[in-house]
Design a protein around this motif. Structure first.
Motif, PDB file in Angstrom:
ATOM      1  N   HIS A   1      53.225 -35.809 -11.207  1.00 47.28           N
ATOM      2  CA  HIS A   1      52.186 -36.597 -11.879  1.00 47.28           C
ATOM      3  C   HIS A   1      51.841 -36.047 -13.255  1.00 47.28           C
TER       4      HIS A   1
ATOM      5  N   THR B   1      44.717 -29.058 -12.511  1.00 42.23           N
ATOM      6  CA  THR B   1      46.175 -29.028 -12.613  1.00 42.23           C
ATOM      7  C   THR B   1      46.830 -29.895 -11.574  1.00 42.23           C
TER       8      THR B   1
ATOM      9  N   VAL C   1      41.612 -40.509  -8.771  1.00 42.16           N
ATOM     10  CA  VAL C   1      42.167 -39.363  -8.054  1.00 42.16           C
ATOM     11  C   VAL C   1      43.636 -39.144  -8.393  1.00 42.16           C
ATOM     12  N   GLN C   2      44.357 -40.195  -8.770  1.00 46.41           N
ATOM     13  CA  GLN C   2      45.808 -40.101  -8.782  1.00 46.41           C
ATOM     14  C   GLN C   2      46.343 -39.117  -9.820  1.00 46.41           C
TER      15      GLN C   2
ATOM     16  N   GLN D   1      49.207 -34.972  -4.377  1.00 46.66           N
ATOM     17  CA  GLN D   1      49.674 -35.349  -3.052  1.00 46.66           C
ATOM     18  C   GLN D   1      49.862 -36.861  -2.969  1.00 46.66           C
ATOM     19  N   MET D   2      50.703 -37.265  -2.047  1.00 46.68           N
ATOM     20  CA  MET D   2      50.852 -38.701  -1.826  1.00 46.68           C
ATOM     21  C   MET D   2      49.737 -39.216  -0.907  1.00 46.68           C
TER      22      MET D   2
ATOM     23  N   ALA E   1      51.165 -31.167   4.140  1.00 49.83           N
ATOM     24  CA  ALA E   1      50.856 -31.718   2.822  1.00 49.83           C
ATOM     25  C   ALA E   1      51.872 -32.759   2.393  1.00 49.83           C
ATOM     26  N   GLY E   2      53.123 -32.572   2.726  1.00 47.33           N
ATOM     27  CA  GLY E   2      54.140 -33.515   2.304  1.00 47.33           C
ATOM     28  C   GLY E   2      54.553 -33.253   0.864  1.00 47.33           C
ATOM     29  N   PRO E   3      55.683 -33.823   0.442  1.00 50.30           N
ATOM     30  CA  PRO E   3      56.137 -33.598  -0.922  1.00 50.30           C
ATOM     31  C   PRO E   3      55.168 -34.220  -1.929  1.00 50.30           C
ATOM     32  N   ALA E   4      55.057 -33.573  -3.089  1.00 54.85           N
ATOM     33  CA  ALA E   4      54.095 -34.037  -4.084  1.00 54.85           C
ATOM     34  C   ALA E   4      54.738 -35.033  -5.041  1.00 54.85           C
ATOM     35  N   ARG E   5      53.885 -35.845  -5.631  1.00 58.59           N
ATOM     36  CA  ARG E   5      54.356 -36.759  -6.674  1.00 58.59           C
ATOM     37  C   ARG E   5      54.420 -35.977  -7.987  1.00 58.59           C
TER      38      ARG E   5
ATOM     39  N   LEU F   1      49.573 -42.863  -1.777  1.00 62.75           N
ATOM     40  CA  LEU F   1      50.069 -43.312  -3.069  1.00 62.75           C
ATOM     41  C   LEU F   1      51.535 -42.907  -3.201  1.00 62.75           C
TER      42      LEU F   1
ATOM     43  N   ASN G   1      45.117 -35.284  -8.112  1.00 63.22           N
ATOM     44  CA  ASN G   1      45.712 -34.843  -6.857  1.00 63.22           C
ATOM     45  C   ASN G   1      47.183 -35.245  -6.808  1.00 63.22           C
TER      46      ASN G   1
ATOM     47  N   LEU H   1      46.188 -39.319   0.032  1.00 65.79           N
ATOM     48  CA  LEU H   1      44.920 -39.000  -0.622  1.00 65.79           C
ATOM     49  C   LEU H   1      43.744 -38.970   0.352  1.00 65.79           C
TER      50      LEU H   1
END
Lengths: 198, 247
Positions: free
Chosen positions: B130, B247, A55-56, A61-62, B124-128, A79, A59, A64
């Motif tokens: 990635h 994405t 998933v990492q 988002q932190m 949702a909170g801040p995204a990593r 995460l 997605n 999950l």
């Protein structure tokens, strides 16, 4: 509801672990895992790391959400940007099994406190039984139904709090990201967050 | 890559075995129980004002700017410390890189924590970061703003290699007060910042090697180019994920 919380480093190395129980609905915050479950829990959490890896990259988002389940126990994951995994295993059981409530002894056969890990009973049957017999209209609250949005939100708040404490701890130049978290203050912070949200 | 953190590399020379150990620890998961060691509560030392690091706020941003003079002094000391017993310019740059690496690892988490929550979905909170592009944008905007109070001047993609990206700063703060002797003209003390960038990339799981190069011209004599070279596997994964359309 009993919880097993674990922090796994970026090299899949365990950094921190803690067991605690729910504090909502008169829970006393003590984990009530059966002995065989206590031994299995680390394995269940580590097995879910495969799902996290899948998933990492999809997605961003932190949080999950729920990523895995085993028997009736569910695994939620958070995460961090540095691939440190916060994993929370929750094992639901009917709220009446708490010894502080008196109707526990009246019909013990109605409330199997724990789903046996060896039986193949689907988790949903236990949940419906629990919510049907638990009554009092609290079926949607956190301890009985981990799939509900309220429960997911509670877990998210818990993880967000842990993330803050964790960032504080790794800002310490003597702590490195993949070093075990042995600070008793950190542990008490995790317990406080668990008491507050779960 | 670097295992010692910034201060432990200057004060003590201890390395952290947990960071260098292999992934085989997963098999011993049940025997390693860090949380239940009983001896820790007794030996805890608390600061005199009873404030541990856990009681401090992580959001001191406005008033926490450092004076340029003190930074220049500290950085010149770091360079001269790194210069001790080095075998060559490459060795010196490697040491500077190693000093920056743990800073980058930490900043990635800290800046993600501080990032504002996107307003459209409040929970949702801040995204990593990635993906490669998201990460590079994070570096040139968020990271650069935090370190130097402005964005980087350019972010370019290499024409010759699909693995390489360039981060350009016309007048980097780290080189502002450093005059490199002629016999060391290859040296660029931006290697420290390269280490920070490398820490951010590695921490985010997009492993990369970063090096600083002089790219001075008439107008900007101190212009520095950081070459970010991602590992083959990282770019491969990126193309696969793009093909799948996630994405």
């Amino acid at each position: 509801m009993s919880y097993y919380f674990c922090i796994i480093g970026s090299r899949d190395n365990p950094l921190f672990e803690l067991e605690f129980g729910t504090s909502k609905q008169g829970g006393d915050g003590i984990a009530r895992f059966p002995p065989e479950a206590r031994q299995l829990n680390p394995f269940v959490l580590h097995a879910s790391l495969d799902v996290v890896e899948e998933v990492q990259w999809i997605n961003p988002q932190m949080y999950l959400k729920r990523i895995d389940h085993f028997g009736s126990s569910q695994v939620s994951c958070f995460l961090t940007p540095t691939s440190t995994k916060f994993l929370l295993l929750h094992l639901p059981h009917p709220p009446n099994t708490s010894p502080s409530l008196q109707n526990h002894g009246q019909n013990p056969h109605m409330f199997p406190p724990y789903a046996s890990y060896t039986t193949s009973a689907p988790s949903s049957s236990l949940l419906t039984r629990a919510s049907a017999t638990g009554g009092a209209g609290n079926a949607a609250t956190i301890p009985t139904n981990p799939a509900s949005p309220q429960a997911e939100e509670a877990v998210r708040l818990f993880f967000t709090e842990i993330f803050e404490v964790w960032v504080k701890s790794i800002m310490n130049p003597f702590q490195s990201i993949n070093k075990t978290l042995s600070s008793p203050v950190f542990k008490s912070r995790v317990l406080t967050a668990g008491k507050k949200f779960l | 890559m670097s295992t010692a953190s910034l201060s432990s590399s200057t004060m003590t020379s201890n390395t952290h075995p947990s960071f260098t150990s292999s992934a085989s620890t997963a098999s011993t998961a049940t025997t390693v129980i860090p949380a239940s060691r009983p001896s820790h509560t007794s030996g805890l030392r608390v600061p005199s004002n009873r404030k541990t690091i856990y009681d401090r706020n992580l959001n001191r941003t406005r008033t926490a700017e450092l004076s340029r003079a003190s930074f220049a002094y500290l950085f010149s000391e770091m360079v001269s410390y790194a210069q001790r017993k080095v075998t060559g310019i490459q060795d010196l740059e490697k040491r500077l890189n190693e000093q920056g690496y743990p800073v980058g690892l930490r900043l990635l988490s800290l800046l993600t924590y501080r990032a504002p929550t996107p307003s459209r979905s409040s929970n949702a909170g801040p995204a990593r970061p990635h993906r490669i592009l998201a990460l590079l944008q994070f570096i040139t905007t968020t990271l650069w703003k935090h370190l130097f109070s402005r964005n980087a001047d350019a972010l370019e993609r290499s024409q010759s290699s699909h693995l390489e990206y360039y981060v350009v700063d016309n007048d980097p703060l780290v080189n502002m007060f450093i005059s490199v002797p002629k016999e060391m003209s290859q040296l660029n003390c931006g290697a420290y910042v390269a280490g920070i960038i490398e820490g951010v990339c590695d921490g985010g799981g997009l492993t990369a090697k970063v090096s600083a190069h002089n790219g001075g011209n008439e107008m900007w004599p101190q212009r520095t180019v950081w070459v970010v070279r991602f590992e083959e596997g990282v770019v491969e994964r990126e193309t696969i994920l793009e093909k799948v359309g996630k994405t």
